[in-house]
Design a protein around this motif. Structure first.
Motif, mmCIF file in Angstrom:
data_model
loop_
_atom_site.group_PDB
_atom_site.id
_atom_site.type_symbol
_atom_site.label_atom_id
_atom_site.label_comp_id
_atom_site.label_asym_id
_atom_site.label_seq_id
_atom_site.Cartn_x
_atom_site.Cartn_y
_atom_site.Cartn_z
ATOM 1 N N SER A 187 -52.863 -9.240 -93.092
ATOM 2 C CA SER A 187 -51.404 -9.099 -93.155
ATOM 3 C C SER A 187 -50.743 -10.437 -93.491
ATOM 4 C CB SER A 187 -50.878 -8.554 -91.828
ATOM 5 O OG SER A 187 -51.079 -9.501 -90.787
ATOM 6 N N GLU A 188 -51.270 -11.534 -92.918
ATOM 7 C CA GLU A 188 -50.711 -12.854 -93.240
ATOM 8 C C GLU A 188 -50.915 -13.195 -94.704
ATOM 9 O OE1 GLU A 188 -48.895 -14.793 -91.479
ATOM 10 O OE2 GLU A 188 -48.958 -13.550 -89.686
ATOM 11 N N GLN A 189 -52.085 -12.831 -95.202
ATOM 12 C CA GLN A 189 -52.330 -13.081 -96.627
ATOM 13 C C GLN A 189 -51.368 -12.284 -97.500
ATOM 14 O OE1 GLN A 189 -56.453 -12.245 -97.331
ATOM 15 N NE2 GLN A 189 -57.208 -13.962 -96.072
ATOM 16 N N ILE A 190 -51.174 -11.002 -97.126
ATOM 17 C CA ILE A 190 -50.257 -10.158 -97.921
ATOM 18 C C ILE A 190 -48.830 -10.667 -97.813
ATOM 19 C CG2 ILE A 190 -49.298 -7.834 -98.099
ATOM 20 C CD1 ILE A 190 -52.025 -6.799 -97.154
ATOM 21 N N ARG A 191 -48.466 -11.082 -96.558
ATOM 22 C CA ARG A 191 -47.104 -11.602 -96.376
ATOM 23 C C ARG A 191 -46.906 -12.912 -97.171
ATOM 24 N NH1 ARG A 191 -47.310 -11.771 -91.408
ATOM 25 N NH2 ARG A 191 -46.355 -9.752 -90.982
ATOM 26 N N GLY A 192 -47.901 -13.761 -97.171
ATOM 27 C CA GLY A 192 -47.803 -15.004 -97.928
ATOM 28 C C GLY A 192 -47.681 -14.742 -99.429
ATOM 29 N N ALA A 193 -48.479 -13.755 -99.890
ATOM 30 C CA ALA A 193 -48.383 -13.408 -101.317
ATOM 31 C C ALA A 193 -47.007 -12.851 -101.649
ATOM 32 C CB ALA A 193 -49.487 -12.388 -101.665
ATOM 33 N N GLY A 194 -46.454 -12.027 -100.709
ATOM 34 C CA GLY A 194 -45.113 -11.471 -100.929
ATOM 35 C C GLY A 194 -44.059 -12.573 -100.959
ATOM 36 N N ASP A 195 -44.161 -13.534 -99.994
ATOM 37 C CA ASP A 195 -43.200 -14.643 -99.979
ATOM 38 C C ASP A 195 -43.299 -15.478 -101.250
ATOM 39 O OD1 ASP A 195 -42.374 -13.795 -97.523
ATOM 40 O OD2 ASP A 195 -43.610 -15.236 -96.383
ATOM 41 N N ALA A 196 -44.518 -15.706 -101.706
ATOM 42 C CA ALA A 196 -44.688 -16.482 -102.939
ATOM 43 C C ALA A 196 -44.067 -15.750 -104.126
ATOM 44 C CB ALA A 196 -46.181 -16.735 -103.184
ATOM 45 N N GLU A 197 -44.275 -14.421 -104.140
ATOM 46 C CA GLU A 197 -43.701 -13.640 -105.238
ATOM 47 C C GLU A 197 -42.167 -13.647 -105.172
ATOM 48 O OE1 GLU A 197 -45.126 -12.516 -107.751
ATOM 49 O OE2 GLU A 197 -43.584 -11.236 -108.658
ATOM 50 N N ARG A 198 -41.649 -13.562 -103.933
ATOM 51 C CA ARG A 198 -40.184 -13.606 -103.774
ATOM 52 C C ARG A 198 -39.633 -14.951 -104.237
ATOM 53 N NH1 ARG A 198 -38.079 -14.262 -97.849
ATOM 54 N NH2 ARG A 198 -39.064 -16.267 -98.366
ATOM 55 N N ASN A 199 -40.284 -16.034 -103.828
ATOM 56 C CA ASN A 199 -39.824 -17.367 -104.241
ATOM 57 C C ASN A 199 -39.905 -17.528 -105.746
ATOM 58 O OD1 ASN A 199 -39.351 -18.024 -101.566
ATOM 59 N ND2 ASN A 199 -41.415 -18.891 -101.276
ATOM 60 N N ARG A 200 -40.958 -16.942 -106.297
ATOM 61 C CA ARG A 200 -41.081 -17.032 -107.763
ATOM 62 C C ARG A 200 -39.937 -16.300 -108.453
ATOM 63 N NH1 ARG A 200 -42.617 -14.372 -111.985
ATOM 64 N NH2 ARG A 200 -42.949 -12.470 -110.770
ATOM 65 N N LEU A 201 -39.589 -15.108 -107.883
ATOM 66 C CA LEU A 201 -38.486 -14.354 -108.485
ATOM 67 C C LEU A 201 -37.156 -15.085 -108.309
ATOM 68 C CD1 LEU A 201 -39.511 -10.726 -107.374
ATOM 69 C CD2 LEU A 201 -39.692 -11.742 -109.649
ATOM 70 N N PHE A 202 -36.996 -15.695 -107.083
ATOM 71 C CA PHE A 202 -35.768 -16.464 -106.883
ATOM 72 C C PHE A 202 -35.678 -17.628 -107.872
ATOM 73 C CE2 PHE A 202 -35.271 -15.195 -102.156
ATOM 74 C CZ PHE A 202 -34.607 -14.039 -102.566
ATOM 75 N N ALA A 203 -36.794 -18.321 -108.012
ATOM 76 C CA ALA A 203 -36.785 -19.470 -108.940
ATOM 77 C C ALA A 203 -36.515 -19.020 -110.365
ATOM 78 C CB ALA A 203 -38.145 -20.181 -108.842
#
Length: 300
Positions: free
Chosen positions: A225-241
């Motif tokens: 779950s931490e791995q999935i959450r980290g991947a989701g956060d990275a994807e969100r940050n990428r979309l924000f950027a």
């Protein structure tokens, strides 16, 4: 015309014939076998049922050929472990050789006395070779067969076949029964306690194994779950950027609207801010610019 003397002689002759016929005939029933005696000496054995002939001076003795019961009084016997037993047994037999039976024992009463002695001897001999537990629990059927075989072998000389021997009851004397019962009860309770202890140990091992597996599974799930959450956060940050690089003003507007939604969601929200705070810049200027700053010209 016949004379009276002739009639009397004929009548006497007929009477004599009837007497001779009566003394010469005998019947054998289905359940019997008959020995024909001449002056006390056996001369014939008849086993077939029906009407038979013999010499008038001979006599007959009927012998039962059914299976007979032999009740044996309770006897004491000593097992191989020196325990005294009270044994109640009985036997069943039949007369297979009427002539030998008549010549050896003569009657059923005499045969019962002889068989009782032989049966008691066989009981003591066989039961004396085994333990008390074998008699009352483990090998009872085998012991009865051994007793029957020995008794049958010894009774063969009397013309008797022993068909069955049964031990109706084999117990300790009353004065020993309570002590043995208490000892057996203690032994069974000890075995039960040992089984319960083994079961408790096994249950504890199973629970420990299950708890260990649960811990491993939960840890694996948390890691995933931490791995999935980290991947989701990275994807969100990428979309924000990516959004920020395309339109910084729209991105700032979107972030402010999100902050308003999260900050003003509750009805009792209180803010202590200056009216010209940057947090409320879109309240005073739709473009999000300070009051004195002119809006930037639109790009072609």
């Amino acid at each position: 015309m016949r004379s009276p003397v002739t009639g009397i002689v004929s009548l006497l002759g007929l009477l004599l014939v009837l007497i001779v016929a009566y003394m010469s005939l005998f019947t054998v029933q289905q359940t019997e076998q008959t020995i024909v005696l001449q002056f006390g000496k056996p001369v014939d054995v008849v086993t077939e049922p029906g009407l038979h002939f013999k010499a008038p001076w001979n006599s007959v003795i009927n012998i039962d050929k059914r299976i007979l019961d032999l009740e044996n009084p309770s006897q004491e016997a000593i097992a191989s472990d020196q325990k005294r037993l009270v044994v109640d047994a009985f036997a069943r037999y039949r007369i297979k050789d009427a002539l030998r039976f008549y010549q050896s024992v003569g009657s059923i009463q005499s045969a019962n006395l002889q068989l009782t002695t032989l049966l008691n001897a066989a009981l003591r001999r066989v039961l004396g070779e085994v333990s008390f537990i074998n008699v009352v629990r483990d090998d009872r059927e085998k012991l009865m067969l051994r007793i029957r075989d020995q008794l049958d072998h010894e009774a063969d000389g009397y013309g008797i076949q022993v068909v069955d021997v049964r031990i109706r009851r084999a117990d300790l004397p009353e004065q020993n029964s309570q002590a043995v019962y208490q000892r057996m009860k203690t032994e069974r309770e000890r075995e039960a306690a040992e089984f319960r202890a083994q079961g408790g140990q096994k249950a504890q091992e199973i629970r420990s194994k299950a708890d260990r597996e649960v811990t491993v599974i939960v840890a694996d799930a948390n890691s995933q779950s931490e791995q999935i959450r980290g991947a989701g956060d990275a994807e969100r940050n990428r979309l924000f950027a990516e959004a920020y690089s395309k339109d910084a003003d729209f991105f700032a507007f979107y972030r402010s609207m999100t902050a308003y939604e999260n900050g003003l969601r509750s009805n009792d929200t209180r803010f202590l801010l200056r009216p010209d705070s940057d947090f409320f810049r879109y309240f005073s200027s739709p473009g999000g610019k300070p009051s004195g700053e002119a809006p930037a010209p639109a790009k072609p």
